[in-house]
Design a protein around this motif. Sequence first.
Motif, PDB file in Angstrom:
ATOM      1  N   GLU A  43     -41.182  -8.028  21.197  1.00 25.12           N
ATOM      2  CA  GLU A  43     -39.933  -7.992  20.420  1.00 25.12           C
ATOM      3  C   GLU A  43     -40.227  -8.143  18.927  1.00 25.12           C
ATOM      4  N   GLU A  44     -41.184  -9.012  18.587  1.00 27.49           N
ATOM      5  CA  GLU A  44     -41.481  -9.260  17.171  1.00 27.49           C
ATOM      6  C   GLU A  44     -42.319  -8.143  16.552  1.00 27.49           C
ATOM      7  N   THR A  45     -43.178  -7.518  17.373  1.00 33.08           N
ATOM      8  CA  THR A  45     -44.062  -6.487  16.822  1.00 33.08           C
ATOM      9  C   THR A  45     -43.468  -5.080  16.956  1.00 33.08           C
ATOM     10  N   HIS A  46     -42.521  -4.918  17.864  1.00 35.16           N
ATOM     11  CA  HIS A  46     -41.855  -3.617  18.069  1.00 35.16           C
ATOM     12  C   HIS A  46     -40.357  -3.873  18.166  1.00 35.16           C
ATOM     13  N   PRO A  66     -33.883  -3.585  20.340  1.00 28.41           N
ATOM     14  CA  PRO A  66     -33.952  -5.041  20.473  1.00 28.41           C
ATOM     15  C   PRO A  66     -33.698  -5.498  21.911  1.00 28.41           C
ATOM     16  N   LEU A  67     -34.416  -6.520  22.321  1.00 26.71           N
ATOM     17  CA  LEU A  67     -34.225  -7.108  23.655  1.00 26.71           C
ATOM     18  C   LEU A  67     -33.391  -8.380  23.584  1.00 26.71           C
ATOM     19  N   LEU A  68     -33.095  -8.812  22.373  1.00 24.13           N
ATOM     20  CA  LEU A  68     -32.266 -10.001  22.154  1.00 24.13           C
ATOM     21  C   LEU A  68     -31.186  -9.654  21.138  1.00 24.13           C
ATOM     22  N   PRO A  69     -29.993 -10.295  21.256  1.00 23.87           N
ATOM     23  CA  PRO A  69     -28.964 -10.087  20.230  1.00 23.87           C
ATOM     24  C   PRO A  69     -29.463 -10.619  18.878  1.00 23.87           C
ATOM     25  N   ARG A  70     -28.723 -10.367  17.821  1.00 22.75           N
ATOM     26  CA  ARG A  70     -29.152 -10.805  16.488  1.00 22.75           C
ATOM     27  C   ARG A  70     -28.735 -12.236  16.182  1.00 22.75           C
ATOM     28  N   GLU A  71     -27.606 -12.667  16.715  1.00 22.45           N
ATOM     29  CA  GLU A  71     -27.008 -13.940  16.316  1.00 22.45           C
ATOM     30  C   GLU A  71     -27.650 -15.082  17.126  1.00 22.45           C
ATOM     31  N   VAL A 115     -24.912  -4.539  32.677  1.00 20.40           N
ATOM     32  CA  VAL A 115     -25.902  -5.395  31.996  1.00 20.40           C
ATOM     33  C   VAL A 115     -25.454  -6.861  32.121  1.00 20.40           C
ATOM     34  N   CYS A 116     -26.400  -7.783  31.938  1.00 24.73           N
ATOM     35  CA  CYS A 116     -26.071  -9.218  32.026  1.00 24.73           C
ATOM     36  C   CYS A 116     -25.283  -9.677  30.802  1.00 24.73           C
ATOM     37  N   PHE A 117     -25.627  -9.136  29.644  1.00 25.06           N
ATOM     38  CA  PHE A 117     -24.930  -9.466  28.392  1.00 25.06           C
ATOM     39  C   PHE A 117     -24.661  -8.151  27.671  1.00 25.06           C
ATOM     40  N   GLU A 118     -23.544  -8.090  26.982  1.00 23.88           N
ATOM     41  CA  GLU A 118     -23.186  -6.815  26.351  1.00 23.88           C
ATOM     42  C   GLU A 118     -24.242  -6.364  25.346  1.00 23.88           C
ATOM     43  N   GLY A 119     -24.376  -5.068  25.219  1.00 27.77           N
ATOM     44  CA  GLY A 119     -25.419  -4.486  24.372  1.00 27.77           C
ATOM     45  C   GLY A 119     -26.423  -3.758  25.247  1.00 27.77           C
ATOM     46  N   PRO A 120     -27.505  -3.273  24.636  1.00 27.83           N
ATOM     47  CA  PRO A 120     -28.509  -2.562  25.434  1.00 27.83           C
ATOM     48  C   PRO A 120     -29.215  -3.531  26.392  1.00 27.83           C
ATOM     49  N   PRO A 121     -29.850  -3.023  27.445  1.00 24.90           N
ATOM     50  CA  PRO A 121     -30.562  -3.901  28.375  1.00 24.90           C
ATOM     51  C   PRO A 121     -31.592  -4.740  27.613  1.00 24.90           C
ATOM     52  N   GLY A 122     -31.682  -6.009  27.963  1.00 25.18           N
ATOM     53  CA  GLY A 122     -32.557  -6.904  27.209  1.00 25.18           C
ATOM     54  C   GLY A 122     -33.242  -7.922  28.087  1.00 25.18           C
TER      55      GLY A 122
END
Lengths: 218, 218
Positions: free
Chosen positions: B75-78, B82-87, B156-163
């Motif tokens: 996640e940090e290098t690529h 995103p696999l995590l939300p921003r907030e 998905v488990c949480f809204e947004g792309p699969p993460g």
Amino acid sequence: MRLYSYFRSSAAYRVRIALALKKVDAEILPVHLLKGGGEQLGPVYRKLNPQALVPTLETEAGALTQSLAIIEYLEETHPEPPLLPREPFQRARVRAFALAIACDIHPLNNLRVLNRLRTDFDADQKAIEGWYCHWIQQGLGALELMVSDRAAAKGVCFEGPPGLADICLVPQMANARRYACDLSAMPKLLAVDTALRRRPEFRVAAPEAQGDYEPPAR
Amino acid sequence: MRLYSYFRSSAAYRVRIALALKKVDAEILPVHLLKGGGEQLGPVYRKLNPQALVPTLETEAGALTQSLAIIEYLEETHPEPPLLPREPFQRARVRAFALAIACDIHPLNNLRVLNRLRTDFDADQKAIEGWYCHWIQQGLGALELMVSDRAAAKGVCFEGPPGLADICLVPQMANARRYACDLSAMPKLLAVDTALRRRPEFRVAAPEAQGDYEPPAR
């Protein structure tokens, strides 16, 4: 913020250390894991934490569970002092150390798991202690190899200020002592643990410094 | 990069999904966890991974262990996608979901733990299956409450792309099916799992798509 904690829970202990290192004030609300069959199992607490485990951190935005998720949240919202190195590879090494404790040692020795060994497999106290120390010795034995001599001499798991790895190590070592597991094969971890426990941020977070502390019966 | 993997390891499966979502190429090197008593226990592999577990990701900077640490590294290098939300609060919710699987379900049902139940407590296959499904049902039952109807309807488990949460859910659901655990109390997780497994990134990472796949004996 309010932290639902139990003095003896090593997951809650991790968060208490992180809060102290970050100098973030949080009201500690004790949840007794044994009294009345376990206060964490009540419907009010379960609303906050569906897993019925401690810790839970109540923030303005809502309740957060899982000690490592809470600590990463504190790291992102209160960046100083950092609990992780800056460089991605080094961050991953520290996180792997922490996860080796949080995933591969601690959950196997959790109260609910030991209870299940008793009910499902008639495990007696001696068998429980064997199981407990087996996972501690196997797990910490691997972690001993991940700590450099140089870092150990400085009293930390990884060079730099005390961070996520140290936060996970100290509570796990406390568990190991409680069950009198033989740790003679882990001289570096023993040295780091001793050095860390002298620091004020680790002292205030220790089980014996908590309002809900109960001295051992035996 | 090179990923040491075993088709059936759900921790390796998580990293395979993350690599596919990030579109990062990595050579897959199979480590057979059963053959010859377990290839992961040999001295060469232990040098890479002192815990003698899969997965290990070999990078230019060195070897990384622990699936969630590896995924945070990716996640940090690529960063994209995103696999995590921003907030931070939302990130912590997703991480807590992932950790509830990685800490509180999966390690209790690991091969080495089931073996230990057999040797220490004479557990037979029926007792093993009871133990296995107990932790899955308790753990996934709590996670069912953490998924909103709206996210579940979107697969998905949480809204947004699969993460990260989705990455951990699908391998855990595969384990649950393998042991025929009753999942009827988790309709949202079942719906999300079914939707996710249709996606190409989850398909290529599945056990049955791996070079080292072995069809079930029974």
